[in-house]
Design a protein around this motif. Sequence first.
Motif, short mmCIF file in Angstrom:
data_model
loop_
_atom_site.label_atom_id
_atom_site.label_comp_id
_atom_site.label_asym_id
_atom_site.label_seq_id
_atom_site.Cartn_x
_atom_site.Cartn_y
_atom_site.Cartn_z
N ARG A 32 0.83 -1.20 0.00
CA ARG A 32 0.00 0.00 0.00
C ARG A 32 0.87 1.25 0.00
O ARG A 32 0.56 2.24 -0.67
CB ARG A 32 -0.92 -0.01 1.21
CG ARG A 32 -1.88 -1.18 1.25
CD ARG A 32 -2.77 -1.13 2.47
NE ARG A 32 -3.47 -2.39 2.67
CZ ARG A 32 -4.34 -2.63 3.63
NH1 ARG A 32 -4.61 -1.67 4.51
NH2 ARG A 32 -4.94 -3.80 3.75
N SER A 33 1.95 1.19 0.77
CA SER A 33 2.84 2.36 0.84
C SER A 33 3.49 2.62 -0.51
O SER A 33 3.71 3.78 -0.88
CB SER A 33 3.91 2.15 1.92
OG SER A 33 4.70 1.01 1.64
N ALA A 34 3.78 1.54 -1.26
CA ALA A 34 4.39 1.73 -2.59
C ALA A 34 3.40 2.40 -3.54
O ALA A 34 3.79 3.28 -4.32
CB ALA A 34 4.84 0.38 -3.15
N VAL A 35 2.13 1.99 -3.49
CA VAL A 35 1.12 2.62 -4.34
C VAL A 35 0.96 4.10 -3.97
O VAL A 35 0.91 4.98 -4.83
CB VAL A 35 -0.23 1.90 -4.22
CG1 VAL A 35 -1.34 2.67 -4.93
CG2 VAL A 35 -0.12 0.49 -4.81
N SER A 36 0.88 4.38 -2.66
CA SER A 36 0.76 5.76 -2.21
C SER A 36 1.96 6.60 -2.66
O SER A 36 1.81 7.76 -3.07
CB SER A 36 0.64 5.81 -0.68
OG SER A 36 -0.54 5.14 -0.25
N HIS A 37 3.13 5.99 -2.59
CA HIS A 37 4.34 6.70 -3.01
C HIS A 37 4.28 7.02 -4.51
O HIS A 37 4.63 8.14 -4.92
CB HIS A 37 5.56 5.83 -2.71
CG HIS A 37 6.87 6.45 -3.09
ND1 HIS A 37 7.36 7.59 -2.50
CD2 HIS A 37 7.79 6.10 -4.04
CE1 HIS A 37 8.53 7.93 -3.04
NE2 HIS A 37 8.80 7.03 -3.97
N GLN A 38 3.81 6.05 -5.32
CA GLN A 38 3.70 6.30 -6.76
C GLN A 38 2.72 7.44 -7.05
O GLN A 38 2.95 8.28 -7.93
CB GLN A 38 3.24 5.02 -7.47
CG GLN A 38 4.26 3.89 -7.50
CD GLN A 38 5.46 4.21 -8.38
OE1 GLN A 38 5.39 5.08 -9.25
NE2 GLN A 38 6.56 3.51 -8.15
N LEU A 39 1.62 7.48 -6.32
CA LEU A 39 0.63 8.54 -6.53
C LEU A 39 1.18 9.91 -6.14
O LEU A 39 0.93 10.91 -6.80
CB LEU A 39 -0.64 8.23 -5.74
CG LEU A 39 -1.42 7.00 -6.21
CD1 LEU A 39 -2.58 6.70 -5.26
CD2 LEU A 39 -1.94 7.19 -7.63
N ARG A 40 1.95 9.94 -5.03
CA ARG A 40 2.56 11.22 -4.62
C ARG A 40 3.58 11.70 -5.66
O ARG A 40 3.66 12.90 -5.97
CB ARG A 40 3.23 11.07 -3.25
CG ARG A 40 2.23 10.96 -2.09
CD ARG A 40 2.92 11.17 -0.76
NE ARG A 40 3.96 10.18 -0.52
CZ ARG A 40 3.75 9.02 0.09
NH1 ARG A 40 2.53 8.71 0.51
NH2 ARG A 40 4.74 8.17 0.28
N LEU A 41 4.39 10.76 -6.19
CA LEU A 41 5.36 11.13 -7.22
C LEU A 41 4.66 11.65 -8.46
O LEU A 41 5.12 12.61 -9.11
CB LEU A 41 6.22 9.91 -7.58
CG LEU A 41 7.23 9.44 -6.53
CD1 LEU A 41 7.98 8.21 -7.04
CD2 LEU A 41 8.22 10.55 -6.17
N LEU A 42 3.53 11.02 -8.82
CA LEU A 42 2.78 11.46 -9.99
C LEU A 42 2.24 12.88 -9.79
O LEU A 42 2.30 13.72 -10.70
CB LEU A 42 1.64 10.48 -10.28
CG LEU A 42 0.83 10.73 -11.55
CD1 LEU A 42 1.74 10.74 -12.77
CD2 LEU A 42 -0.25 9.66 -11.70
#
Length: 302
Positions: A32-42
Amino acid sequence: MRIPSTQALRALDSFARHGSVWRAAEELFLTRSAVSHQLRLLERDLGFDLLERHGKGIILTARGRHYANEVRKALTVIGDASVQYGNKGIGGSLTVSCTPGFASLWLCTHIAEFQDMYPDVSLRLVTPRKLDDVSNPDVDIFIAFGDGNWPNRAVALLCEVEFTPLCSPALLNKIGGLNEPPDVLRAPLLHLDDFDDWTRWLALTNVEHPNTECGIIFSDMNLVFAAAIAGQGIAMGDELTCRTAMMVGQLVRPFDRAIKSPRSYFLVMEHAKTGHAVSTAFADWLKACLSQTSPAFKPAYA
């Protein structure tokens, strides 16, 4: 023109479709943290907010919804192009660890289809000593049989399992048929590793005072079913791995009652190896093939 990472765009598309980070994480084999990180980077790359707080969760902003719709169209075009022009772009090596029974009784009867789809992939299959072992550092993706508890790994449910007695028609005729559950005690019981499965099934069917700790214990599922097909006893089997033997009449199912195994088949990966094109291609192919051939299949994102 700066193009956002494909992984970040896939994370956005998955979140938009499912409406939650944890479902997106399961679909993409990420935490979940990896998905959240990808969204923040986007969001950082785009320069505008995609998400906003809503109660205790998060939802897409209006602008985020419009952008996600455009991303989905773009990913669809890319996916269609991949189908149209083949899978030549996916190549490299892939090492898959699979439990011996699943490997020989199911995977090895379908694996040529994956190789036909991805001819540039160098595929290597290995089997672990223990059904739930995911420790081999040389393996890219594991098909493991366990309770789903593998800390610090990306884990997705692949298939649940129900066990029921299976035997050869020859043995069935030899012992005069199996009409009631206690009749199984007229033949040797065949066990995998321990007596648990037979103990649970006999308790479920209310067989009184059974001596479950008799018969033959095997360390490999292939040996259990080889003995059962040869008429050496009655095994506890499942319709996923025994489907072919049942279809050709090597094994028959004398009773309707089955026990749900406390263990299931899972796809397990190291987090560092998730998102690789070859691993994703194999996981997608495996789930699609199981859904077509096995009624016990449970999609990982369900």
